[in-house]
Design a protein around this motif. Structure first.
Motif, short mmCIF file in Angstrom:
data_model
loop_
_atom_site.label_atom_id
_atom_site.label_comp_id
_atom_site.label_asym_id
_atom_site.label_seq_id
_atom_site.Cartn_x
_atom_site.Cartn_y
_atom_site.Cartn_z
N ASN A 294 0.81 -1.22 0.00
CA ASN A 294 0.00 0.00 0.00
C ASN A 294 0.84 1.27 0.00
O ASN A 294 0.30 2.37 0.05
N LYS A 297 -0.03 3.84 -2.68
CA LYS A 297 -1.40 4.32 -2.81
C LYS A 297 -1.42 5.81 -2.53
O LYS A 297 -0.74 6.30 -1.64
N GLN A 298 -2.21 6.53 -3.28
CA GLN A 298 -2.18 7.99 -3.24
C GLN A 298 -2.40 8.55 -1.83
O GLN A 298 -1.67 9.44 -1.38
N LYS A 299 -3.38 8.00 -1.10
CA LYS A 299 -3.68 8.52 0.23
C LYS A 299 -2.53 8.27 1.19
O LYS A 299 -2.13 9.15 1.96
N VAL A 300 -1.97 7.06 1.15
CA VAL A 300 -0.87 6.70 2.05
C VAL A 300 0.36 7.55 1.73
O VAL A 300 1.00 8.12 2.62
N GLY A 302 0.50 10.41 0.23
CA GLY A 302 0.24 11.81 0.58
C GLY A 302 0.43 12.07 2.06
O GLY A 302 1.04 13.07 2.47
N GLU A 303 -0.08 11.18 2.91
CA GLU A 303 0.09 11.32 4.36
C GLU A 303 1.56 11.22 4.75
O GLU A 303 2.05 11.97 5.61
#
Length: 316
Positions: A294, A297-300, A302-303
């Motif tokens: 993961n 993955k864009q969200k991970v 980004g965080e």
């Protein structure tokens, strides 16, 4: 009270700055880990947004309790409007005195001692450790022998992570065969980790480490050995070295906090209390369990880049 020359220089700089802006003192739990550097970035960004200067200074590690006490002690000389603190020991007497003097205290990352006079901005550490235990149990199919390399007894954040992990692991069918304290000196921890792993070579299925220094110690130990390739190793926190360890499959997963958010919200909460907000509360800043599957993955991603912008995340 003894104040070192370095502290006096920092004090002078802070006082010069606070002549223009009101000051908030932020005292982290360490000075060298990537986690605390990102807490500082968040704290300073919040200070800049709301018009406060940030006096940020911490002891080298959580075990340097007397150094942290001296740094907290110069609060009287700084004249700051609030204290944001990751306590390495109880500060009951000082917090009571600050409260009576109208100086709000906000704990970050961890709490200690009498906490009713301080808000807490942190990861839900017990739950993060518990979910790490569930993750490992799922990876091992509910059976296996595990080593936990603890940090240091009495550090509430890692105590809770260790307890959460052990509770989840045991309730899921895993067996904890060793759980030594290895301290926050990475080189010394590496020696302990290496010796334990050599002693149980071929007999363990996974390792859990509850913070950046213990995870780094495990990484060094495993880099200079031939571990079981099927071992499930779950570390806590992240740095470039730990990320590289994840990408090389030395770690199966890393539990990653949001230190930028902890620093930012910690200062934001202190300012709210300066301005009359009186609600003392626990503010959970969350965490992520990251793996190679993961990581991109864009969200991970980004965080991760918000909280650790220095990371070089390769495309997998």
């Amino acid at each position: 009270m003894n104040i070192t020359i370095a502290m006096l220089i920092g004090l002078s700089q802070a006082l010069n700055t606070s002549a223009e802006l009101p000051c908030i003192q932020v005292v982290p739990g360490g000075a060298v880990e990537s986690f605390w550097l990102q807490v500082r970035r968040g704290a300073e960004d919040a200070g800049h947004k709301y018009g406060y200067s940030i006096y940020f200074r911490g002891a080298k590690t959580s075990t340097h309790v007397s150094d942290q006490r001296r740094i907290v002690g110069i609060k009287e000389h700084l004249g700051c409007k609030a204290l944001v603190l990751a306590p390495s020991a109880s500060y009951d007497d000082k917090i009571y005195h600050f409260d009576k003097s109208g100086i709000p205290v906000v704990f970050i990352d961890r709490s200690a001692g009498y906490t009713e006079l301080a808000s807490l901005v942190a990861t839900d550490n017990y739950n993060a450790g518990y979910q790490a235990g569930i993750y490992m149990a799922n990876k091992l199919g509910g059976t296996g022998r595990i080593v936990v390399f603890r940090l240091k007894k009495g550090v509430s954040s890692t105590d809770l992570r260790e307890s959460g992990f052990i509770d989840a692991a045991k309730s899921s069918g895993l067996e904890i065969i060793y759980d030594p304290y290895i301290g926050d000196n990475v080189a010394d921890g590496r020696v302990v980790a290496r010796d334990v792993l050599a002693r149980v070579s071929g007999e363990i299925d996974g390792v859990f480490t509850p913070n950046e220094t213990t995870s780094s110690s495990l990484l060094l130990a495993l880099e200079h050995s031939q571990p079981n390739k099927d071992m499930v190793n779950v570390g806590f926190d992240i740095s470039q070295r730990l990320l590289d360890g994840l990408e090389k499959n030395i770690f199966t997963a890393l539990v990653v906090q949001r230190p930028y958010k902890i620093g930012y919200v910690g200062v934001e909460k202190a300012i709210d209390k300066i301005n009359g907000g009186n609600k003392d509360e626990f503010i959970d800043t969350g965490y992520m369990i990251i793996s190679k599957s993961n990581l991109n993955k864009q969200k991970v991603k980004g965080e991760l880049l918000l909280n650790y912008p220095e990371l070089d995340i390769k495309n997998n």
